[in-house]
Design a protein around this motif. Sequence first.
Motif, PDB file in Angstrom:
ATOM      1  N   GLU A  36      37.325  27.101  50.694  1.00  0.00           N
ATOM      2  CA  GLU A  36      36.442  26.146  51.359  1.00  0.00           C
ATOM      3  C   GLU A  36      35.149  25.903  50.584  1.00  0.00           C
ATOM      4  N   GLY A  37      35.124  26.381  49.322  1.00  0.00           N
ATOM      5  CA  GLY A  37      33.968  26.147  48.466  1.00  0.00           C
ATOM      6  C   GLY A  37      32.842  27.139  48.621  1.00  0.00           C
ATOM      7  N   ASP A  38      33.069  28.218  49.367  1.00  0.00           N
ATOM      8  CA  ASP A  38      32.026  29.209  49.595  1.00  0.00           C
ATOM      9  C   ASP A  38      32.086  30.314  48.552  1.00  0.00           C
ATOM     10  N   ASN A  39      30.958  30.996  48.373  1.00  0.00           N
ATOM     11  CA  ASN A  39      30.895  32.126  47.439  1.00  0.00           C
ATOM     12  C   ASN A  39      31.489  33.362  48.099  1.00  0.00           C
ATOM     13  N   LYS A  40      32.417  34.001  47.401  1.00  0.00           N
ATOM     14  CA  LYS A  40      33.089  35.167  47.957  1.00  0.00           C
ATOM     15  C   LYS A  40      33.196  36.257  46.901  1.00  0.00           C
ATOM     16  N   THR A  41      33.503  37.462  47.347  1.00  0.00           N
ATOM     17  CA  THR A  41      33.858  38.537  46.422  1.00  0.00           C
ATOM     18  C   THR A  41      35.115  39.228  46.945  1.00  0.00           C
ATOM     19  N   GLY A  42      35.890  39.742  46.029  1.00  0.00           N
ATOM     20  CA  GLY A  42      37.054  40.544  46.361  1.00  0.00           C
ATOM     21  C   GLY A  42      37.068  41.771  45.474  1.00  0.00           C
ATOM     22  N   LEU A  43      37.975  42.664  45.742  1.00  0.00           N
ATOM     23  CA  LEU A  43      38.106  43.886  44.950  1.00  0.00           C
ATOM     24  C   LEU A  43      39.414  43.862  44.170  1.00  0.00           C
ATOM     25  N   ALA A  44      39.380  44.462  42.998  1.00  0.00           N
ATOM     26  CA  ALA A  44      40.574  44.570  42.159  1.00  0.00           C
ATOM     27  C   ALA A  44      40.589  45.935  41.497  1.00  0.00           C
ATOM     28  N   ARG A  45      41.757  46.325  41.030  1.00  0.00           N
ATOM     29  CA  ARG A  45      41.897  47.622  40.363  1.00  0.00           C
ATOM     30  C   ARG A  45      42.784  47.463  39.132  1.00  0.00           C
ATOM     31  N   TYR A  70      42.505  45.745  48.907  1.00  0.00           N
ATOM     32  CA  TYR A  70      42.095  45.174  50.204  1.00  0.00           C
ATOM     33  C   TYR A  70      41.433  46.217  51.103  1.00  0.00           C
ATOM     34  N   THR A  71      40.523  45.711  51.921  1.00  0.00           N
ATOM     35  CA  THR A  71      39.835  46.523  52.920  1.00  0.00           C
ATOM     36  C   THR A  71      40.323  46.100  54.300  1.00  0.00           C
ATOM     37  N   PRO A  72      39.960  46.834  55.353  1.00  0.00           N
ATOM     38  CA  PRO A  72      40.234  46.341  56.714  1.00  0.00           C
ATOM     39  C   PRO A  72      39.573  44.987  56.949  1.00  0.00           C
ATOM     40  N   ALA A  73      39.938  44.347  58.045  1.00  0.00           N
ATOM     41  CA  ALA A  73      39.477  42.983  58.335  1.00  0.00           C
ATOM     42  C   ALA A  73      37.956  42.866  58.356  1.00  0.00           C
ATOM     43  N   ASP A  74      37.246  43.928  58.756  1.00  0.00           N
ATOM     44  CA  ASP A  74      35.792  43.867  58.830  1.00  0.00           C
ATOM     45  C   ASP A  74      35.127  44.336  57.542  1.00  0.00           C
ATOM     46  N   GLY A  75      35.924  44.568  56.503  1.00  0.00           N
ATOM     47  CA  GLY A  75      35.372  45.024  55.235  1.00  0.00           C
ATOM     48  C   GLY A  75      35.093  43.884  54.272  1.00  0.00           C
ATOM     49  N   GLU A  76      34.783  44.235  53.038  1.00  0.00           N
ATOM     50  CA  GLU A  76      34.399  43.246  52.028  1.00  0.00           C
ATOM     51  C   GLU A  76      35.557  42.381  51.571  1.00  0.00           C
ATOM     52  N   SER A  77      36.751  42.956  51.500  1.00  0.00           N
ATOM     53  CA  SER A  77      37.858  42.252  50.853  1.00  0.00           C
ATOM     54  C   SER A  77      39.143  42.347  51.679  1.00  0.00           C
ATOM     55  N   PRO A  78      39.174  41.714  52.863  1.00  0.00           N
ATOM     56  CA  PRO A  78      40.413  41.723  53.659  1.00  0.00           C
ATOM     57  C   PRO A  78      41.448  40.790  53.043  1.00  0.00           C
ATOM     58  N   ILE A  79      42.709  41.074  53.254  1.00  0.00           N
ATOM     59  CA  ILE A  79      43.760  40.213  52.719  1.00  0.00           C
ATOM     60  C   ILE A  79      43.773  38.894  53.484  1.00  0.00           C
ATOM     61  N   ASP A  80      43.994  37.808  52.764  1.00  0.00           N
ATOM     62  CA  ASP A  80      44.111  36.486  53.365  1.00  0.00           C
ATOM     63  C   ASP A  80      45.471  35.927  52.984  1.00  0.00           C
ATOM     64  N   ALA A  81      45.852  34.820  53.604  1.00  0.00           N
ATOM     65  CA  ALA A  81      47.126  34.182  53.274  1.00  0.00           C
ATOM     66  C   ALA A  81      47.134  33.788  51.805  1.00  0.00           C
TER      67      ALA A  81
END
Length: 488
Positions: free
Chosen positions: A67-76, A120-131
């Motif tokens: 949606e054009g927003d700034n986000k962060t995710g986690l990777a390993r 991925y983190t739980p839904a209330d964390g920094e990096s929840p899984i999305d579709a």
Amino acid sequence: MKSFFLFSKYMFAQFILLIFIFTHTACAVEPIINSETQLEHGVEVVSVKGDWNYQIITVRVPYIGIEGDNKTGLARVVVPVRKLKENNKLPAFCHVHYEKDIGGAKKWAQNGWIVSTAVYTPADGESPIDAALGNGYNLARAIIQWIKRIPIVDKTHILIDGGSQGGYMALAMSADLFPVIATHADVPVVNWAYNFAYFEANREIAGFGKPIDQSPMPVLASVIVLADMCYKYFPKDLNHECWHYLSPISYLNLITNPVMITCATGDMLVPIEQMTQKYVREYDTQQFPEGFTRDFKNLPFCPLSKKVFEELIPEDNYEIFLLQPQKNSFEITREMLNNNKLKPKTRPETADKPWSKTKQWSLVYLDEGGPSPVAGHNKLEWALSPDSFTEYYKSAPLPLSVLTVEKLEHLLRRYNGEMDRQILLNNGNPAQRLNYTQLEQLDVLISLSEYARISEEHKKHLEETYEQSSIKPFGTSINEYLLKKAPL
């Protein structure tokens, strides 16, 4: 005797101390991969663990959301330290969408791959899984773009791997990014319009929303929520053309590298009907609730998507491998779903998947007969692995043919900040599929520069392909000097 006992206690204490020192110093090792402090929106190292065999690095990845927003995710990433000492650069095994556990990553790392995955983190964390069609897509491509910026990665040997939604993602990333040496996609969704029409036709009778033990089709019922996750972004009307353009069947021309796809005739989640009509197997309708359907021809969905995968690639460009059930295979029952320990102890031995060295597409079909109501992706127990496929492409030369005019134009559009086609979200805005401008341009420059450096033939092919392109951000011609000097 007493002195011996005291000595033994002393030695045991020293042993425990050594373990303590080792495990704690292993967590504080100097990272092989560093934070990208020199880049705006660069990746930040969060944690490093390691020993003399592997270094395990977790990072924070900034990216732009759908949606054009700034986000962060986690990777390993899991880096095989000993293999890296033998070679300055290693190929990358990029597992996309679903998180690959460290044990699974080490399987490939011990064979000489740097292995990446989302974390991925739980839904209330920094990096929840999305579709996968949502922010999952944007995170996956941001991770691979980062992998290509890592100095120890052989950028001409990027292999993309995934299953189910991740299988879709493996195909999508192979179309979007360059260069890719090979793709391994297990049970991928290739036609979202059909797959969600199938979900909707069976939503109620599958028992969606009911406890698993009350559902006549428990695995199918549990995954239908995926459709609702995607309707958050895109129209629920499956006749809308967006579902076609979101599907791999609409951009197969951009997948130019070798691909192995595995499907099963008994799959209840990603029906094989979207791949082929030749190997669709009949099923016992008496086992299913009244009204159950997976009819490709008659389900209502986007008319543009009314073609199966096999119809969309040249017949001389794919080879089909029809596999019969393995020795010691068995049908998975409802009881086994509820309790994995009820599976027979004697199971199939892991076998290598067959594939073609002469065709771009290796289509591996697991012939299980028709589906059963309790099946997931498989009706039967299988043990298969793409060992020889991945081993071959770990060092196989990148062919000239992976760069086509269409592929190059796709990359040059990305460099210009443009998308091939705009797919509108529910809010009327176009879905964002580009990263930050600097990172997009850097990725394109890295991609083309690495391709040109392989050989004089690759350099010449790039120059000739650029001449044929209708998009020319570098002027009338392209060469390595221009790529190095191109503004960011």
